[in-house]
Write a protein that holds these residues in place. Sequence first.
Motif, mmCIF file in Angstrom:
data_model
loop_
_atom_site.group_PDB
_atom_site.id
_atom_site.type_symbol
_atom_site.label_atom_id
_atom_site.label_comp_id
_atom_site.label_asym_id
_atom_site.label_seq_id
_atom_site.Cartn_x
_atom_site.Cartn_y
_atom_site.Cartn_z
ATOM 1 N N HIS A 119 0.836 -1.185 0.000
ATOM 2 C CA HIS A 119 0.000 0.000 0.000
ATOM 3 C C HIS A 119 0.885 1.255 0.000
ATOM 4 N N ARG A 120 1.882 1.241 0.897
ATOM 5 C CA ARG A 120 2.805 2.379 1.029
ATOM 6 C C ARG A 120 3.582 2.620 -0.263
ATOM 7 N N ASN A 160 -2.928 -2.523 -7.073
ATOM 8 C CA ASN A 160 -4.148 -2.032 -7.721
ATOM 9 C C ASN A 160 -5.369 -2.469 -6.923
ATOM 10 N N SER A 161 -6.496 -1.886 -7.191
ATOM 11 C CA SER A 161 -7.746 -2.246 -6.524
ATOM 12 C C SER A 161 -7.675 -2.045 -5.020
ATOM 13 N N ALA A 162 -7.179 -0.911 -4.586
ATOM 14 C CA ALA A 162 -7.094 -0.634 -3.151
ATOM 15 C C ALA A 162 -8.484 -0.728 -2.514
ATOM 16 N N GLN A 163 -9.500 -0.388 -3.279
ATOM 17 C CA GLN A 163 -10.881 -0.448 -2.788
ATOM 18 C C GLN A 163 -11.222 -1.795 -2.146
ATOM 19 N N PHE A 164 -10.664 -2.828 -2.763
ATOM 20 C CA PHE A 164 -10.912 -4.205 -2.334
ATOM 21 C C PHE A 164 -10.638 -4.384 -0.840
ATOM 22 N N LEU A 196 -7.370 -3.323 5.946
ATOM 23 C CA LEU A 196 -6.041 -3.473 5.347
ATOM 24 C C LEU A 196 -5.151 -4.427 6.150
ATOM 25 N N LEU A 197 -5.229 -4.351 7.458
ATOM 26 C CA LEU A 197 -4.311 -5.142 8.267
ATOM 27 C C LEU A 197 -4.882 -6.502 8.658
ATOM 28 N N GLN A 198 -6.160 -6.677 8.443
ATOM 29 C CA GLN A 198 -6.761 -7.935 8.899
ATOM 30 C C GLN A 198 -6.728 -9.054 7.846
ATOM 31 N N VAL A 199 -6.426 -8.717 6.606
ATOM 32 C CA VAL A 199 -6.475 -9.765 5.579
ATOM 33 C C VAL A 199 -5.083 -10.231 5.169
ATOM 34 N N GLY A 201 11.260 -7.326 -1.507
ATOM 35 C CA GLY A 201 10.959 -7.416 -0.073
ATOM 36 C C GLY A 201 10.512 -6.080 0.509
ATOM 37 N N THR A 202 11.036 -4.982 -0.038
ATOM 38 C CA THR A 202 10.616 -3.644 0.404
ATOM 39 C C THR A 202 9.112 -3.467 0.182
ATOM 40 N N HIS A 203 8.624 -4.027 -0.913
ATOM 41 C CA HIS A 203 7.212 -3.815 -1.276
ATOM 42 C C HIS A 203 6.274 -4.893 -0.730
#
Length: 283
Positions: A170-171, A176-180, A185-188, A268-270
């Motif tokens: 995310h950072r 893509n598809s951030a909406q999803f 964000l942290l629970q999946v 790994g950064t991403h």
Amino acid sequence: MHKVAIVTDSTSYLPKQLRDQYDIKMVPLNVIFEKESYQEEIELTVEDFYAQVREGDALPKTSQPAAGLFVELYEKLADEGYTDVIVITLSSEISGTYQSALTAETMVENIDVHVFDSEISCMPQGFFVLEAAKMANQGQAAKVIMSRMTLIRANGVPAYFMVDDLSHLHRGGRLNSAQFFVGNLLQVKPVLHFSDKKIVPFEKIRTRKKAIKRLFDLLHEDVESNDQVTISVIHANREAEAKEYAETLKQDFPNAEIIISYFGPVIGTHLGEGSIGLTWIKQ
Ligand code: MYR
């Protein structure tokens, strides 16, 4: 008479022994900690990278290789008598590496440069590189090698991966598809893959264990146990875990070649530590 060199960027993370065996050249991407830039594999090992991320406060960033690095390599290869160079890069939608390799092409005259967008990264990109290198070693012409890779890309190389912590992707703005994922964000622990050169969610899953099981289910759905296939387990600093998966795979797919690969510093950064991927290619 042609002589074709094969170049990959560092993010295919082909084990060094395979790169040496097939005489594959490598151009590194960079990881930037604070203001210090390091060429991965050359100035920054995988172990140091994950240790530094764990210990440091600031999170790293990444950048593509400068076009000048490709120019230097193309010129060196021309001096060594190569007539052609095929450069296989990670997806042009997630990095400017493809563009750097193309820009460099306009700056050299004495070698024919062919830049191939793998539309993916890591070991699936490595499959293209290995195929190209084997063909080059057999004396095939660059055009034939490029056609073969275009065909493999059109047929698709299955690759799925899960991340422990989505905030890295995310950072870095590569998802893509951030909406999803809005709101959780942290629970999946999503299973992700590439579509149209971009990273997109494949399935939303709640636990690490289930996400990894899903990767293996996808493999089993596509590959018969007796198939001749190359399978790669890719891990972000989880070698022991990857070895266990490889053992299971050897039993489930007795005719398969199993390669353990890794998510190195740039990827790994991403993705973040603990990510696991699975990719395969039928022979
Ligand atoms: C750059 O700064 O140019 C490099 C950007 C790299 C983005 C990487 C995003 C994650 C790719 C995951 C590939 C997994 C393949 C199985």
